[in-house]
Design a protein around this motif. Structure first.
Motif, PDB file in Angstrom:
ATOM      1  N   ALA A 177       0.597  -1.562  -0.159  1.00  0.00           N
ATOM      2  CA  ALA A 177       0.068  -0.181   0.464  1.00  0.00           C
ATOM      3  C   ALA A 177       1.021   1.057  -0.229  1.00  0.00           C
ATOM      4  O   ALA A 177       0.404   2.213  -0.732  1.00  0.00           O
ATOM      5  N   GLU A 178       1.954   0.871   0.674  1.00  0.00           N
ATOM      6  CA  GLU A 178       2.785   2.243   1.001  1.00  0.00           C
ATOM      7  C   GLU A 178       3.838   2.077  -0.235  1.00  0.00           C
ATOM      8  O   GLU A 178       3.661   3.636  -0.650  1.00  0.00           O
ATOM      9  N   PHE A 179       3.797   1.836  -0.970  1.00  0.00           N
ATOM     10  CA  PHE A 179       4.526   1.237  -2.561  1.00  0.00           C
ATOM     11  C   PHE A 179       3.207   2.144  -3.521  1.00  0.00           C
ATOM     12  O   PHE A 179       4.056   3.272  -4.145  1.00  0.00           O
ATOM     13  N   ILE A 180       2.373   2.007  -3.381  1.00  0.00           N
ATOM     14  CA  ILE A 180       1.983   2.215  -4.289  1.00  0.00           C
ATOM     15  C   ILE A 180       1.766   3.624  -4.424  1.00  0.00           C
ATOM     16  O   ILE A 180       0.745   3.809  -5.170  1.00  0.00           O
ATOM     17  N   HIS A 181       1.102   4.078  -3.037  1.00  0.00           N
ATOM     18  CA  HIS A 181       0.782   5.809  -3.007  1.00  0.00           C
ATOM     19  C   HIS A 181       2.105   5.766  -2.730  1.00  0.00           C
ATOM     20  O   HIS A 181       1.890   7.418  -3.675  1.00  0.00           O
ATOM     21  N   HIS A 182       2.994   5.807  -2.949  1.00  0.00           N
ATOM     22  CA  HIS A 182       4.564   6.781  -3.467  1.00  0.00           C
ATOM     23  C   HIS A 182       5.170   6.353  -4.810  1.00  0.00           C
ATOM     24  O   HIS A 182       5.379   8.073  -5.308  1.00  0.00           O
ATOM     25  N   ALA A 183       4.314   4.984  -5.555  1.00  0.00           N
ATOM     26  CA  ALA A 183       4.441   5.423  -7.288  1.00  0.00           C
ATOM     27  C   ALA A 183       2.686   6.261  -7.808  1.00  0.00           C
ATOM     28  O   ALA A 183       3.353   7.068  -8.613  1.00  0.00           O
TER      29      ALA A 183
END
Length: 287
Positions: free
Chosen positions: A273-279
């Motif tokens: 979820a954090e990865f998707i948010h940063h992307a």
């Protein structure tokens, strides 16, 4: 379950299991059973393998008489045959989904596990993202694009039903970086993916580049499971020309092992979820 959530393919498969079970219990070969019941061998073979589209009452009665089944079993056979003829919403999109429609199986799935190496899963796509994929460098009419998108968006309704399937998606990092439709459309898609990832019935895991080699490098696939124990899982693999449905024990075992591997090396749902948010944030800076 309402009418539109019933799967004709699953009913055909159940009927095939019943017929094959009756034959095997009788210790008969396909040739012997077909000859004894007076049903063409090819017809009985297609019925047992769930490939028969026409299920005639006369054939079912002949088989029921030959196997000397009780009234309840006979009625059950006819009931499955009737339900196998019913049509779900996807029958309106035969030109899109083909003869063996994926939504037919999704309709009754209790769990869906998918690994996607290049794109966001179809059940998670936004209309504009899906439209960009369907264009994909091909010369096609907008009317045709609209129909393809409409069919895909209708498929997604299974995630909103009262008892939605448990959805687990492992998505390769490449799918998050591939700029489908431009920055704005891609940002919208990633935002949507982030919202879906926090639903109670959906798990999203990102498979990062740093995970290195893994068993899923040969391509994307989806495993569908069903609530009834008699309805064995099925694997769906999409090719450039058509979708393949794999059902053998060996094939299921191989894809289960593959999914366990990619899920094991992927990020956890919280880190994903954090990865998707940063992307998503990275794309916001570019729009």
């Amino acid at each position: 379950m309402n009418q539109e959530q019933k799967s004709p393919n699953i009913r055909r498969r159940r009927l095939g299991q019943v017929l094959r079970g009756l034959r095997e219990e009788s210790g008969l070969t396909l040739d012997a059973a077909a000859k004894g019941a007076g049903v063409p061998r090819s017809t009985l073979g297609r019925m047992e393998t769930a490939e028969a589209r026409r299920l005639r009452h006369t054939d079912l009665n002949a088989l029921a008489d030959f196997y000397n089944v009780d009234a309840e079993t006979r009625e059950g056979m006819h009931g499955l045959a009737r339900e196998a003829k019913e049509r779900g919403w996807w029958s309106k999109y035969k030109d899109v989904f083909g003869e063996r429609a994926l939504p037919d199986w999704e309709a009754e799935a209790s769990a869906i596990r998918t690994f996607q190496s290049q794109l966001i899963p179809g059940l998670f796509q936004t209309p504009r993202y899906a439209a960009a994929i369907f264009r994909g460098g091909r010369a096609t009419t907008e009317e045709n694009i609209e129909r393809l998108v409409e069919a895909r968006m209708t498929r997604q309704q299974i995630l909103n039903r009262i008892h939605p399937p448990r959805m687990t998606a492992v998505i390769d990092e490449a799918a998050l970086h591939r700029l489908i439709g431009g920055h704005e459309i891609m940002r919208e898609q990633l935002e949507h993916l982030g919202h879906l990832a926090v639903r109670h019935n959906i798990d999203v895991q990102v498979l990062p580049y740093e995970a290195g080699e893994h068993l899923g490098m040969e391509g994307s696939f989806t495993i569908l499971e069903f609530p009834e124990p008699r309805d064995t899982p099925i694997v769906y693999v999409e090719t450039a020309t058509r979708g393949l449905f794999l059902e053998s024990t060996e094939e299921l075992d191989a894809y289960n092992v593959t999914f366990s591997n990619v899920q094991g090396v992927a990020l956890s749902t919280s880190r994903s979820a954090e990865f998707i948010h940063h992307a998503t944030q990275a794309l916001e800076k570019q729009t």
